[in-house]
Design a protein around this motif. Sequence first.
Motif, PDB file in Angstrom:
ATOM      1  N   LEU A  87       0.829  -1.211   0.000  1.00 30.64           N
ATOM      2  CA  LEU A  87       0.000   0.000   0.000  1.00 30.64           C
ATOM      3  C   LEU A  87       0.860   1.256   0.000  1.00 30.64           C
ATOM      4  O   LEU A  87       0.554   2.232  -0.699  1.00 30.64           O
ATOM      5  CB  LEU A  87      -0.928  -0.004   1.218  1.00 30.64           C
ATOM      6  N   GLY A  88       1.936   1.238   0.776  1.00 29.42           N
ATOM      7  CA  GLY A  88       2.815   2.410   0.809  1.00 29.42           C
ATOM      8  C   GLY A  88       3.497   2.653  -0.526  1.00 29.42           C
ATOM      9  O   GLY A  88       3.592   3.808  -0.977  1.00 29.42           O
ATOM     10  N   ILE A  89       3.966   1.592  -1.168  1.00 27.85           N
ATOM     11  CA  ILE A  89       4.589   1.745  -2.486  1.00 27.85           C
ATOM     12  C   ILE A  89       3.572   2.246  -3.502  1.00 27.85           C
ATOM     13  O   ILE A  89       3.868   3.135  -4.315  1.00 27.85           O
ATOM     14  CB  ILE A  89       5.197   0.404  -2.932  1.00 27.85           C
ATOM     15  N   SER A  90       2.371   1.685  -3.458  1.00 30.61           N
ATOM     16  CA  SER A  90       1.331   2.114  -4.390  1.00 30.61           C
ATOM     17  C   SER A  90       0.985   3.587  -4.201  1.00 30.61           C
ATOM     18  O   SER A  90       0.815   4.333  -5.174  1.00 30.61           O
ATOM     19  CB  SER A  90       0.083   1.243  -4.207  1.00 30.61           C
ATOM     20  N   ALA A  91       0.888   4.031  -2.944  1.00 31.56           N
ATOM     21  CA  ALA A  91       0.582   5.439  -2.677  1.00 31.56           C
ATOM     22  C   ALA A  91       1.715   6.346  -3.139  1.00 31.56           C
ATOM     23  O   ALA A  91       1.475   7.429  -3.690  1.00 31.56           O
ATOM     24  CB  ALA A  91       0.306   5.634  -1.192  1.00 31.56           C
ATOM     25  N   ALA A  92       2.965   5.913  -2.927  1.00 33.20           N
ATOM     26  CA  ALA A  92       4.106   6.736  -3.337  1.00 33.20           C
ATOM     27  C   ALA A  92       4.197   6.847  -4.853  1.00 33.20           C
ATOM     28  O   ALA A  92       4.547   7.915  -5.385  1.00 33.20           O
ATOM     29  CB  ALA A  92       5.393   6.154  -2.767  1.00 33.20           C
ATOM     30  N   MET A  93       3.900   5.761  -5.560  1.00 36.31           N
ATOM     31  CA  MET A  93       3.958   5.788  -7.010  1.00 36.31           C
ATOM     32  C   MET A  93       2.843   6.642  -7.613  1.00 36.31           C
ATOM     33  O   MET A  93       2.960   7.107  -8.756  1.00 36.31           O
ATOM     34  CB  MET A  93       3.859   4.363  -7.557  1.00 36.31           C
ATOM     35  N   ARG A  94       1.767   6.850  -6.849  1.00 40.00           N
ATOM     36  CA  ARG A  94       0.642   7.676  -7.319  1.00 40.00           C
ATOM     37  C   ARG A  94       0.433   8.854  -6.378  1.00 40.00           C
ATOM     38  O   ARG A  94      -0.673   9.116  -5.901  1.00 40.00           O
ATOM     39  CB  ARG A  94      -0.627   6.828  -7.401  1.00 40.00           C
ATOM     40  N   GLN A  95       1.500   9.551  -6.097  1.00 40.46           N
ATOM     41  CA  GLN A  95       1.460  10.637  -5.118  1.00 40.46           C
ATOM     42  C   GLN A  95       0.435  11.697  -5.509  1.00 40.46           C
ATOM     43  O   GLN A  95       0.335  12.106  -6.660  1.00 40.46           O
ATOM     44  CB  GLN A  95       2.848  11.264  -4.994  1.00 40.46           C
ATOM     45  N   ASN A  96      -0.339  12.124  -4.485  1.00 42.00           N
ATOM     46  CA  ASN A  96      -1.360  13.168  -4.621  1.00 42.00           C
ATOM     47  C   ASN A  96      -2.506  12.769  -5.566  1.00 42.00           C
ATOM     48  O   ASN A  96      -3.199  13.640  -6.096  1.00 42.00           O
ATOM     49  CB  ASN A  96      -0.742  14.492  -5.094  1.00 42.00           C
ATOM     50  N   SER A  97      -2.697  11.488  -5.744  1.00 40.16           N
ATOM     51  CA  SER A  97      -3.819  11.018  -6.546  1.00 40.16           C
ATOM     52  C   SER A  97      -4.926  10.526  -5.608  1.00 40.16           C
ATOM     53  O   SER A  97      -4.780  10.502  -4.385  1.00 40.16           O
ATOM     54  CB  SER A  97      -3.386   9.890  -7.478  1.00 40.16           C
ATOM     55  N   LEU A 110      12.317  -2.443  -7.811  1.00 43.21           N
ATOM     56  CA  LEU A 110      12.742  -3.628  -7.082  1.00 43.21           C
ATOM     57  C   LEU A 110      14.234  -3.607  -6.752  1.00 43.21           C
ATOM     58  O   LEU A 110      14.634  -4.029  -5.661  1.00 43.21           O
ATOM     59  CB  LEU A 110      12.413  -4.885  -7.896  1.00 43.21           C
ATOM     60  N   LYS A 111      15.049  -3.126  -7.668  1.00 46.07           N
ATOM     61  CA  LYS A 111      16.496  -3.228  -7.485  1.00 46.07           C
ATOM     62  C   LYS A 111      17.089  -2.005  -6.803  1.00 46.07           C
ATOM     63  O   LYS A 111      18.038  -2.143  -6.006  1.00 46.07           O
ATOM     64  CB  LYS A 111      17.164  -3.437  -8.847  1.00 46.07           C
ATOM     65  N   HIS A 112      16.565  -0.822  -7.080  1.00 46.45           N
ATOM     66  CA  HIS A 112      17.200   0.406  -6.589  1.00 46.45           C
ATOM     67  C   HIS A 112      16.407   1.122  -5.495  1.00 46.45           C
ATOM     68  O   HIS A 112      16.987   1.928  -4.766  1.00 46.45           O
ATOM     69  CB  HIS A 112      17.428   1.371  -7.754  1.00 46.45           C
ATOM     70  N   CYS A 113      15.115   0.850  -5.374  1.00 42.38           N
ATOM     71  CA  CYS A 113      14.287   1.604  -4.420  1.00 42.38           C
ATOM     72  C   CYS A 113      13.842   0.784  -3.216  1.00 42.38           C
ATOM     73  O   CYS A 113      13.736   1.329  -2.108  1.00 42.38           O
ATOM     74  CB  CYS A 113      13.045   2.154  -5.124  1.00 42.38           C
ATOM     75  N   LEU A 114      13.573  -0.478  -3.426  1.00 37.17           N
ATOM     76  CA  LEU A 114      12.907  -1.257  -2.387  1.00 37.17           C
ATOM     77  C   LEU A 114      13.755  -1.400  -1.129  1.00 37.17           C
ATOM     78  O   LEU A 114      13.268  -1.182  -0.016  1.00 37.17           O
ATOM     79  CB  LEU A 114      12.537  -2.641  -2.930  1.00 37.17           C
ATOM     80  N   LYS A 115      15.026  -1.770  -1.294  1.00 34.53           N
ATOM     81  CA  LYS A 115      15.856  -2.016  -0.120  1.00 34.53           C
ATOM     82  C   LYS A 115      16.052  -0.765   0.740  1.00 34.53           C
ATOM     83  O   LYS A 115      15.817  -0.812   1.959  1.00 34.53           O
ATOM     84  CB  LYS A 115      17.206  -2.612  -0.528  1.00 34.53           C
ATOM     85  N   PRO A 116      16.473   0.374   0.181  1.00 32.86           N
ATOM     86  CA  PRO A 116      16.598   1.564   1.047  1.00 32.86           C
ATOM     87  C   PRO A 116      15.268   2.053   1.593  1.00 32.86           C
ATOM     88  O   PRO A 116      15.208   2.593   2.697  1.00 32.86           O
ATOM     89  CB  PRO A 116      17.242   2.607   0.124  1.00 32.86           C
ATOM     90  N   ALA A 117      14.173   1.859   0.846  1.00 31.62           N
ATOM     91  CA  ALA A 117      12.871   2.299   1.338  1.00 31.62           C
ATOM     92  C   ALA A 117      12.388   1.443   2.499  1.00 31.62           C
ATOM     93  O   ALA A 117      11.590   1.897   3.323  1.00 31.62           O
ATOM     94  CB  ALA A 117      11.848   2.266   0.204  1.00 31.62           C
ATOM     95  N   LEU A 118      12.849   0.202   2.571  1.00 29.55           N
ATOM     96  CA  LEU A 118      12.428  -0.702   3.645  1.00 29.55           C
ATOM     97  C   LEU A 118      13.128  -0.433   4.975  1.00 29.55           C
ATOM     98  O   LEU A 118      12.696  -0.946   6.014  1.00 29.55           O
ATOM     99  CB  LEU A 118      12.695  -2.151   3.243  1.00 29.55           C
ATOM    100  N   MET A 119      14.193   0.366   4.966  1.00 28.30           N
ATOM    101  CA  MET A 119      14.962   0.556   6.190  1.00 28.30           C
ATOM    102  C   MET A 119      14.144   1.147   7.335  1.00 28.30           C
ATOM    103  O   MET A 119      14.203   0.650   8.467  1.00 28.30           O
ATOM    104  CB  MET A 119      16.208   1.399   5.893  1.00 28.30           C
ATOM    105  N   PRO A 120      13.332   2.186   7.122  1.00 30.51           N
ATOM    106  CA  PRO A 120      12.498   2.664   8.235  1.00 30.51           C
ATOM    107  C   PRO A 120      11.488   1.625   8.700  1.00 30.51           C
ATOM    108  O   PRO A 120      11.181   1.555   9.895  1.00 30.51           O
ATOM    109  CB  PRO A 120      11.798   3.896   7.636  1.00 30.51           C
ATOM    110  N   VAL A 121      10.982   0.834   7.771  1.00 24.17           N
ATOM    111  CA  VAL A 121      10.030  -0.218   8.143  1.00 24.17           C
ATOM    112  C   VAL A 121      10.709  -1.266   9.015  1.00 24.17           C
ATOM    113  O   VAL A 121      10.148  -1.728  10.017  1.00 24.17           O
ATOM    114  CB  VAL A 121       9.423  -0.859   6.887  1.00 24.17           C
ATOM    115  N   VAL A 122      11.929  -1.657   8.646  1.00 23.06           N
ATOM    116  CA  VAL A 122      12.674  -2.630   9.443  1.00 23.06           C
ATOM    117  C   VAL A 122      12.956  -2.083  10.835  1.00 23.06           C
ATOM    118  O   VAL A 122      12.843  -2.795  11.841  1.00 23.06           O
ATOM    119  CB  VAL A 122      13.977  -3.014   8.721  1.00 23.06           C
ATOM    120  N   SER A 123      13.301  -0.795  10.922  1.00 25.33           N
ATOM    121  CA  SER A 123      13.536  -0.181  12.226  1.00 25.33           C
ATOM    122  C   SER A 123      12.278  -0.188  13.079  1.00 25.33           C
ATOM    123  O   SER A 123      12.342  -0.294  14.301  1.00 25.33           O
ATOM    124  CB  SER A 123      14.026   1.263  12.044  1.00 25.33           C
TER     125      SER A 123
END
Length: 320
Positions: free
Chosen positions: A115-125, A233-246
């Motif tokens: 849901l978070g990725i979907s919202a970010a990809m469609r920001q302000n929609s 998947l390769k460049h965004c997912l891992k760094p974006a997951l860091m706050p979630v992991v924390s």
Amino acid sequence: MFQYLFRRLLVAIPTLLVIVTLAFFMVRAAPGGPFDQDRKIPPEIEANLNRVYHLDEPLYQQYFRYMGNAAQGDLGPSFQYADRTVNEMIADGFLVSAELGITAIFIAVVIGSLLGISAAMRQNSRADYSIMAFAMIGITIPSFVMAALLKLGIAVSLRLWLQEHGWSADWLPRTAGWGEYGLSQAILPVTCLALPQIAYISRMMRGSMIEVLHANHVRTARAKGLPERQVILKHCLKPALMPVVSYLGPACAAVMTGSVIIEKIFDIPGIGRFFVNGALNRDYTLVLGVVVFYGALILLFNLLVDLAYAFLDPKVRLRS
């Protein structure tokens, strides 16, 4: 790595000691005792019970006796459940509580991240606003309120309505128990525990993903003509997951403490139900045993989160 683990364990031991000490004196400060029942027992029998369980000793002696036994892994006998030790009760309830909590956390991470990725990809929609509205509702409604609403609205009111119209209600989720009817009994409690965490994770993932999408390395990957799916998947997912992991450390703690009430509401034979019954009956050893067990689990989860965070970001140095 091993030095880091050793330092963290050295910090965890006094932390757990403080938690147990506070819990010991707080539960003893509560009015009443383990043998205060509706029917008053004779004074000589109560005196014998206090002597058997060492409740006639000074409080400081009871404290050091309990801490010495706990250090050896003995959490003592239950005052209310005859012929059962706290270790046995925790062992019986842990598998159920673990199954409930792990399922809720797994669902929350998967759905919240998507849901978070979907919202970010469609920001302000519209999709972005809808997901964030759902997240706010999930954050503001406590899990025990959601449990009562789901239990009353879906499993009771809807069942009666279907029966009044001559329709089968066997497909509806059940409101009590665990394991006898499989998935039917797991839907409502898992949903109640997972919904708040889905809300938090989706908001966190959205903000993190938006930040990563505007990073220089993502612009470079897009400029090279990489497909959008590969960029995500390769460049965004891992760094974006860091706050979630924390957040997973506090999230696991929230799920565990929330399951205390959820297990009582849905009559699930887990540690949470034992804890509530122990608190109501002033079963000192049972309450303290659950506190020790939960405290140790929370410290372990926080340690695992730190290790996972360092794995996702090699630049993070493992140091105290």
